[in-house]
Write an enzyme that holds these catalytic residues in place. Structure first.
Site, PDB file in Angstrom:
ATOM      1  N   GLY A   1       0.761  -1.315   0.040  1.00  0.00           N
ATOM      2  CA  GLY A   1       0.090  -0.091   0.062  1.00  0.00           C
ATOM      3  C   GLY A   1       1.053   1.278  -0.071  1.00  0.00           C
ATOM      4  O   GLY A   1       1.415   1.477   0.964  1.00  0.00           O
ATOM      5  N   LEU A   2       0.809   2.082  -1.135  1.00  0.00           N
ATOM      6  CA  LEU A   2       1.546   3.030  -1.507  1.00  0.00           C
ATOM      7  C   LEU A   2       0.929   4.525  -1.272  1.00  0.00           C
ATOM      8  O   LEU A   2      -0.171   4.652  -1.976  1.00  0.00           O
ATOM      9  CB  LEU A   2       2.305   2.980  -2.657  1.00  0.00           C
ATOM     10  CG  LEU A   2       3.722   2.116  -2.719  1.00  0.00           C
ATOM     11  CD1 LEU A   2       4.101   1.995  -4.256  1.00  0.00           C
ATOM     12  CD2 LEU A   2       4.734   2.574  -1.847  1.00  0.00           C
ATOM     13  N   SER A   3       1.259   5.262  -0.233  1.00  0.00           N
ATOM     14  CA  SER A   3       0.620   6.596  -0.130  1.00  0.00           C
ATOM     15  C   SER A   3       1.406   7.705  -0.798  1.00  0.00           C
ATOM     16  O   SER A   3       0.909   8.835  -1.043  1.00  0.00           O
ATOM     17  CB  SER A   3       0.380   6.886   1.565  1.00  0.00           C
ATOM     18  OG  SER A   3       1.719   7.235   2.004  1.00  0.00           O
ATOM     19  N   GLY A   4       2.796   7.539  -1.115  1.00  0.00           N
ATOM     20  CA  GLY A   4       3.723   8.594  -1.625  1.00  0.00           C
ATOM     21  C   GLY A   4       4.417   9.252  -0.640  1.00  0.00           C
ATOM     22  O   GLY A   4       5.140  10.116  -0.851  1.00  0.00           O
ATOM     23  N   GLY A   5       4.329   8.576   0.703  1.00  0.00           N
ATOM     24  CA  GLY A   5       5.128   8.991   1.614  1.00  0.00           C
ATOM     25  C   GLY A   5       6.407   8.185   1.723  1.00  0.00           C
ATOM     26  O   GLY A   5       6.590   7.124   1.411  1.00  0.00           O
TER      27      GLY A   5
ATOM     28  N   ASP B   1       7.533   6.503   4.466  1.00  0.00           N
ATOM     29  CA  ASP B   1       7.389   4.863   5.455  1.00  0.00           C
ATOM     30  C   ASP B   1       6.964   3.983   4.215  1.00  0.00           C
ATOM     31  O   ASP B   1       7.390   2.926   4.277  1.00  0.00           O
ATOM     32  CB  ASP B   1       6.084   5.134   6.170  1.00  0.00           C
ATOM     33  CG  ASP B   1       6.471   6.067   7.204  1.00  0.00           C
ATOM     34  OD1 ASP B   1       7.643   6.275   7.676  1.00  0.00           O
ATOM     35  OD2 ASP B   1       5.696   6.861   7.817  1.00  0.00           O
TER      36      ASP B   1
ATOM     37  N   LEU C   1      -4.638   3.512  -3.036  1.00  0.00           N
ATOM     38  CA  LEU C   1      -5.978   4.026  -3.111  1.00  0.00           C
ATOM     39  C   LEU C   1      -6.050   5.235  -3.312  1.00  0.00           C
ATOM     40  O   LEU C   1      -5.699   6.096  -2.485  1.00  0.00           O
ATOM     41  CB  LEU C   1      -6.457   3.539  -1.698  1.00  0.00           C
ATOM     42  CG  LEU C   1      -6.496   2.045  -1.340  1.00  0.00           C
ATOM     43  CD1 LEU C   1      -6.977   1.808   0.010  1.00  0.00           C
ATOM     44  CD2 LEU C   1      -6.873   1.132  -2.167  1.00  0.00           C
TER      45      LEU C   1
ATOM     46  N   CYS D   1     -11.033   3.734   8.874  1.00  0.00           N
ATOM     47  CA  CYS D   1     -10.604   3.827   7.615  1.00  0.00           C
ATOM     48  C   CYS D   1      -9.714   2.668   7.137  1.00  0.00           C
ATOM     49  O   CYS D   1      -9.800   1.791   6.309  1.00  0.00           O
ATOM     50  CB  CYS D   1      -9.946   5.088   7.241  1.00  0.00           C
ATOM     51  SG  CYS D   1      -9.452   5.216   5.388  1.00  0.00           S
TER      52      CYS D   1
ATOM     53  N   CYS E   1      -5.946  13.492   7.227  1.00  0.00           N
ATOM     54  CA  CYS E   1      -5.996  13.683   6.008  1.00  0.00           C
ATOM     55  C   CYS E   1      -7.020  14.613   5.624  1.00  0.00           C
ATOM     56  O   CYS E   1      -6.734  15.459   4.700  1.00  0.00           O
ATOM     57  CB  CYS E   1      -5.866  12.369   5.049  1.00  0.00           C
ATOM     58  SG  CYS E   1      -7.467  11.643   5.327  1.00  0.00           S
TER      59      CYS E   1
END
EC number: 2.8.1.13
Length: 396
Positions: free
Chosen positions: A35-39, A41, A61, A122, A221
């Site tokens: 799961g990649l958020s772009g951060g 971590d 997502l 969430c 967020c």
């Protein structure tokens, strides 16, 4: 050769090397959607898995339109990381689900005078379960990995998957993960669970990741997306003026919406009084914010419902434990006691509840927030704090 391979000529740090060894010896298939958020971590999570030899695909997502980590900006950074690592990147549009399950419930909760905890909801209903389903059904991948600072131990009591705190106490995110069911915990990998944030930054720099120095989001967020939490609430809830009152009904001020207050709040009340006042109750029926001096604001018990038992079976008798009632709060000693089900409870199929009895007065017991039960570093379970007319307080 991918850039991930060429950028890891430098030797890993001790913490990074330990993380790689854990991943290389992980039982079962080494195939995973990250799961990649772009951060930073989640970026390092993907990089470590690639370096450890796993088959890795990136999954992002799309939660909201606009700017921010969960929006287009996050998608661009996540895509860039996948390109850098030489792995596929997939985007799943979950905006409708996020609006229905998170945004609307959050707004409804504030309207009803509670302070919701959207992150745990969430994680359960939008992120982990749907990501696992998508990874398995669309890509045939049996696991997902995320950049959360938490750990999982398999084969605990009665074969349960146990959730543990991350080793970095300042970044530990187990509080937000208490609601994940066993079938989800059994298929998650948390590569950063034994790293500190400094370790993560160092390892990200070693890999040459574009997100290595990316600043962290400092707020929810939705608050980031709207500029502030107040701006978010104002977009959904029109101002509704009401009274700020003492517990005896004395009017001491006015407000423009109970949604802008939370239990325990002292600053920003806009009330001049002979001593500091704290919010002790929000009354949506009367549209009132109830305040009191600190001496009257302590609470010794609360009721917890919607409980998810993580590392132990559902409670049958009182248990001494530690409990954390807010993300940044320290765990405190308490006794947890199951509340007997009444015939009406059974008829209405109400979920079982428990009562928390604290050893000392607590001042921020907030309906809608989570009470997460711990024994040392292990998450036993958790649930949502409910309104409780029987709570024992100094006011009685």
């Amino acid at each position: 050769m991918s850039s991930a391979t060429s950028s890891t000529d430098r030797l890993p740090t001790a913490a990074g090397d330990a993380a790689l060894q854990r991943l290389r010896t992980w039982p079962g298939e080494h195939r995973v959607a990250v799961g990649l958020s772009g951060g930073v971590d989640s970026s390092l999570t993907a990089a470590l898995l690639v370096e450890a030899g796993w088959e890795v695909e990136g999954l992002t997502l799309w939660l909201m339109s606009g700017k921010g980590a969960c929006c287009a900006e996050g998608l661009v950074d996540a895509a860039g990381i996948c390109e850098q690592l030489g792995i596929p990147h997939h985007v799943v549009d979950t905006r409708d689900t996020f609006q229905r399950e998170i945004v609307q419930r959050l707004v409804d909760g504030y309207r009803e005078g509670i302070t919701p905890l959207p992150c745990s909801q969430c994680n359960r209903s939008v992120k982990f379960g749907p990501m696992l389903d998508w990874a398995a059904e669309e890509r045939g991948l049996p696991r997902i990995a995320t950049g959360h600072y938490a750990r999982i131990r398999h084969g605990g009591e009665q074969g349960r998957h146990q959730l543990l705190r991350g080793l970095d106490s300042r970044k530990d995110q187990s509080y937000f993960l208490y609601d994940l069911p066993q079938e989800v915990l059994g298929r998650i990998v948390f590569p950063l669970g034994e790293l500190t944030k400094a370790d993560t930054r160092g390892e990200a720099a070693r890999h040459g990741l574009r997100t290595a120095e990316k600043p962290e989001s400092q707020d929810l967020c939705l608050a980031d997306h709207h500029g502030s939490m107040r701006a978010f609430l104002d977009a959904y809830l029109p101002p509704r003026q009401g009274e700020i009152v003492l517990s005896d009904g004395t009017v001491v001020g006015e407000h423009d919406g109970i949604e802008h207050f939370t239990i325990g709040q002292r600053k920003g009340l806009g009330v001049a009084w002979r001593e500091p006042l704290h919010v002790i109750r929000l009354d949506p029926a009367m549209n009132q914010v109830v305040v009191a001096p600190r001496a009257e604001a302590g609470q010794r018990s609360c009721v917890v419902g919607a409980i998810n038992w993580v590392s132990i079976a559902p409670l049958q008798q009182p248990l001494e434990l530690e409990v954390q009632v807010r993300y940044r709060s320290e765990p405190v000693a308490a006794q947890l006691t199951p509340i007997p089900h009444t015939p009406e409870d059974e008829a209405r199929q109400r979920p079982h509840r428990c009562r928390l009895q604290f050893l000392d007065d607590q001042f921020s017991i907030t309906p809608g927030q989570a009470a997460v039960f711990y024994r040392g570093e292990t998450v036993l379970g958790g649930g949502l704090i409910q309104r409780d007319d029987q709570a024992q307080t100094n006011r009685e």
